[in-house]
Design a protein around this motif. Structure first.
Motif, PDB file in Angstrom:
ATOM      1  N   GLU A   1     -53.960  27.741  60.167  1.00 47.46           N
ATOM      2  CA  GLU A   1     -53.031  28.165  61.208  1.00 47.46           C
ATOM      3  C   GLU A   1     -52.376  26.985  61.930  1.00 47.46           C
ATOM      4  N   ALA A   2     -52.912  25.785  61.766  1.00 44.09           N
ATOM      5  CA  ALA A   2     -52.394  24.621  62.494  1.00 44.09           C
ATOM      6  C   ALA A   2     -51.899  23.499  61.587  1.00 44.09           C
ATOM      7  N   MET A   3     -52.313  23.498  60.342  1.00 41.27           N
ATOM      8  CA  MET A   3     -52.005  22.380  59.443  1.00 41.27           C
ATOM      9  C   MET A   3     -50.515  22.305  59.110  1.00 41.27           C
ATOM     10  N   THR A   4     -50.115  21.114  58.671  1.00 44.65           N
ATOM     11  CA  THR A   4     -48.769  20.921  58.143  1.00 44.65           C
ATOM     12  C   THR A   4     -48.811  21.254  56.661  1.00 44.65           C
ATOM     13  N   ARG A   5     -47.881  22.092  56.242  1.00 43.30           N
ATOM     14  CA  ARG A   5     -47.811  22.501  54.831  1.00 43.30           C
ATOM     15  C   ARG A   5     -46.773  21.640  54.103  1.00 43.30           C
ATOM     16  N   ASN A   6     -46.584  21.897  52.848  1.00 46.90           N
ATOM     17  CA  ASN A   6     -45.583  21.179  52.046  1.00 46.90           C
ATOM     18  C   ASN A   6     -45.775  19.666  52.123  1.00 46.90           C
ATOM     19  N   VAL A   7     -46.989  19.242  51.887  1.00 47.43           N
ATOM     20  CA  VAL A   7     -47.337  17.827  51.971  1.00 47.43           C
ATOM     21  C   VAL A   7     -46.842  17.109  50.721  1.00 47.43           C
ATOM     22  N   ARG A   8     -46.223  15.961  50.934  1.00 47.89           N
ATOM     23  CA  ARG A   8     -45.810  15.105  49.820  1.00 47.89           C
ATOM     24  C   ARG A   8     -46.967  14.188  49.480  1.00 47.89           C
ATOM     25  N   VAL A   9     -47.090  13.841  48.214  1.00 46.99           N
ATOM     26  CA  VAL A   9     -48.183  12.993  47.775  1.00 46.99           C
ATOM     27  C   VAL A   9     -47.659  11.786  47.014  1.00 46.99           C
ATOM     28  N   ALA A  10     -48.435  10.726  47.049  1.00 44.72           N
ATOM     29  CA  ALA A  10     -48.161   9.546  46.232  1.00 44.72           C
ATOM     30  C   ALA A  10     -48.975   9.694  44.954  1.00 44.72           C
ATOM     31  N   ASN A  11     -48.428   9.198  43.863  1.00 50.23           N
ATOM     32  CA  ASN A  11     -49.150   9.187  42.598  1.00 50.23           C
ATOM     33  C   ASN A  11     -49.924   7.883  42.504  1.00 50.23           C
ATOM     34  N   ILE A  12     -51.095   7.942  41.940  1.00 40.87           N
ATOM     35  CA  ILE A  12     -51.976   6.779  41.842  1.00 40.87           C
ATOM     36  C   ILE A  12     -51.322   5.609  41.108  1.00 40.87           C
ATOM     37  N   ASP A  13     -50.385   5.890  40.196  1.00 39.34           N
ATOM     38  CA  ASP A  13     -49.728   4.846  39.406  1.00 39.34           C
ATOM     39  C   ASP A  13     -48.415   4.356  40.001  1.00 39.34           C
ATOM     40  N   GLU A  14     -47.994   4.919  41.128  1.00 36.18           N
ATOM     41  CA  GLU A  14     -46.790   4.436  41.792  1.00 36.18           C
ATOM     42  C   GLU A  14     -47.080   3.096  42.455  1.00 36.18           C
ATOM     43  N   THR A  15     -46.020   2.398  42.811  1.00 38.17           N
ATOM     44  CA  THR A  15     -46.179   1.123  43.512  1.00 38.17           C
ATOM     45  C   THR A  15     -46.304   1.370  45.009  1.00 38.17           C
ATOM     46  N   ILE A  16     -46.834   0.358  45.702  1.00 37.72           N
ATOM     47  CA  ILE A  16     -46.924   0.494  47.158  1.00 37.72           C
ATOM     48  C   ILE A  16     -45.535   0.517  47.781  1.00 37.72           C
ATOM     49  N   GLU A  17     -44.562  -0.098  47.125  1.00 36.38           N
ATOM     50  CA  GLU A  17     -43.188  -0.026  47.615  1.00 36.38           C
ATOM     51  C   GLU A  17     -42.703   1.419  47.582  1.00 36.38           C
TER      52      GLU A  17
ATOM     53  N   LYS B   1     -59.925  23.908  45.393  1.00 37.55           N
ATOM     54  CA  LYS B   1     -59.775  22.454  45.468  1.00 37.55           C
ATOM     55  C   LYS B   1     -58.341  21.990  45.229  1.00 37.55           C
ATOM     56  N   ARG B   2     -57.358  22.829  45.592  1.00 37.83           N
ATOM     57  CA  ARG B   2     -55.954  22.436  45.529  1.00 37.83           C
ATOM     58  C   ARG B   2     -55.502  21.982  46.913  1.00 37.83           C
ATOM     59  N   LEU B   3     -54.722  20.917  46.945  1.00 39.23           N
ATOM     60  CA  LEU B   3     -54.187  20.415  48.209  1.00 39.23           C
ATOM     61  C   LEU B   3     -53.176  21.424  48.748  1.00 39.23           C
ATOM     62  N   VAL B   4     -53.406  21.892  49.966  1.00 41.12           N
ATOM     63  CA  VAL B   4     -52.512  22.896  50.557  1.00 41.12           C
ATOM     64  C   VAL B   4     -51.890  22.436  51.874  1.00 41.12           C
ATOM     65  N   GLY B   5     -52.321  21.271  52.383  1.00 34.88           N
ATOM     66  CA  GLY B   5     -51.755  20.801  53.635  1.00 34.88           C
ATOM     67  C   GLY B   5     -52.451  19.546  54.116  1.00 34.88           C
ATOM     68  N   ILE B   6     -52.076  19.165  55.338  1.00 32.31           N
ATOM     69  CA  ILE B   6     -52.734  18.041  55.996  1.00 32.31           C
ATOM     70  C   ILE B   6     -52.878  18.422  57.470  1.00 32.31           C
ATOM     71  N   LEU B   7     -53.998  18.070  58.052  1.00 30.53           N
ATOM     72  CA  LEU B   7     -54.261  18.372  59.457  1.00 30.53           C
ATOM     73  C   LEU B   7     -54.325  17.070  60.224  1.00 30.53           C
ATOM     74  N   SER B   8     -53.494  16.951  61.250  1.00 34.31           N
ATOM     75  CA  SER B   8     -53.514  15.765  62.102  1.00 34.31           C
ATOM     76  C   SER B   8     -53.978  16.166  63.496  1.00 34.31           C
ATOM     77  N   LEU B   9     -54.396  15.178  64.271  1.00 33.31           N
ATOM     78  CA  LEU B   9     -54.748  15.475  65.658  1.00 33.31           C
ATOM     79  C   LEU B   9     -53.549  16.014  66.424  1.00 33.31           C
ATOM     80  N   GLY B  10     -52.352  15.575  66.032  1.00 38.02           N
ATOM     81  CA  GLY B  10     -51.138  16.127  66.650  1.00 38.02           C
ATOM     82  C   GLY B  10     -51.011  17.617  66.397  1.00 38.02           C
ATOM     83  N   ASP B  11     -51.307  18.047  65.156  1.00 39.76           N
ATOM     84  CA  ASP B  11     -51.281  19.477  64.837  1.00 39.76           C
ATOM     85  C   ASP B  11     -52.271  20.233  65.720  1.00 39.76           C
ATOM     86  N   VAL B  12     -53.451  19.647  65.886  1.00 41.05           N
ATOM     87  CA  VAL B  12     -54.488  20.287  66.696  1.00 41.05           C
ATOM     88  C   VAL B  12     -54.034  20.386  68.153  1.00 41.05           C
TER      89      VAL B  12
END
Length: 144
Positions: free
Chosen positions: A5-21, A106-117
């Motif tokens: 009810e509080a998390m941010t949905r539609n989270v973008r992810v980095a791929n392990i093989d991408e560069t830090i740039e 075990k599928r990523l569905v969001g991210i919860l931040s203290l701001g969301d809380v």
């Protein structure tokens, strides 16, 4: 209240093989300081702007360094059906400002931040967690 009810949905992810740039560019575009890292649709880590600064730039590594080389692979996460108060208390105890959220498959569905809380609850628990997060490492938790 549940995490979902509080998390941010539609989270973008980095791929392990991408560069830090590439990861930094994605963070800049999202105005975010952290990204979950995936490998073959599986959550395998988190990368933060601090990881890039401390584990790459400060050690002389260049923008072509792979995300896998600087990410945190000890992933802490929570489930979308957990109670937000319990998860927020845990965030304070382990000193994390944000957590990936997964479902029971075990599928990523969001991210919860203290701001969301803070925005979604009015009970002050985000402030309590932030107090614990801000304590020096090794100092006992105030809620313990």
């Amino acid at each position: 209240m549940q995490v979902s009810e509080a998390m941010t949905r539609n989270v973008r992810v980095a791929n392990i093989d991408e560069t830090i740039e590439q990861a930094a560019q994605l963070m800049a575009g999202l105005d975010a300081g952290a990204l979950p890292v995936s490998e073959e649709k599986r959550l395998v880590g988190m990368i933060t702007d601090r990881d890039i600064a401390i584990r790459a730039i400060a050690l002389g590594k260049g923008p072509d360094t792979k995300v896998r080389d600087v990410m945190t692979d000890d992933v802490k996460y929570c489930f979308d059906d957990q109670e937000i108060e319990d998860v927020t208390r845990d965030m304070g105890n382990v000193q994390l400002r944000r957590l990936p959220v997964i479902d029971r498959d075990k599928r990523l569905v969001g991210i919860l931040s203290l701001g969301d809380v803070a925005v979604n609850t009015g009970n002050g628990i985000a402030g309590e967690a932030l107090t614990n997060i801000s304590r020096p490492s090794g100092e006992p938790s105030r809620s313990a």
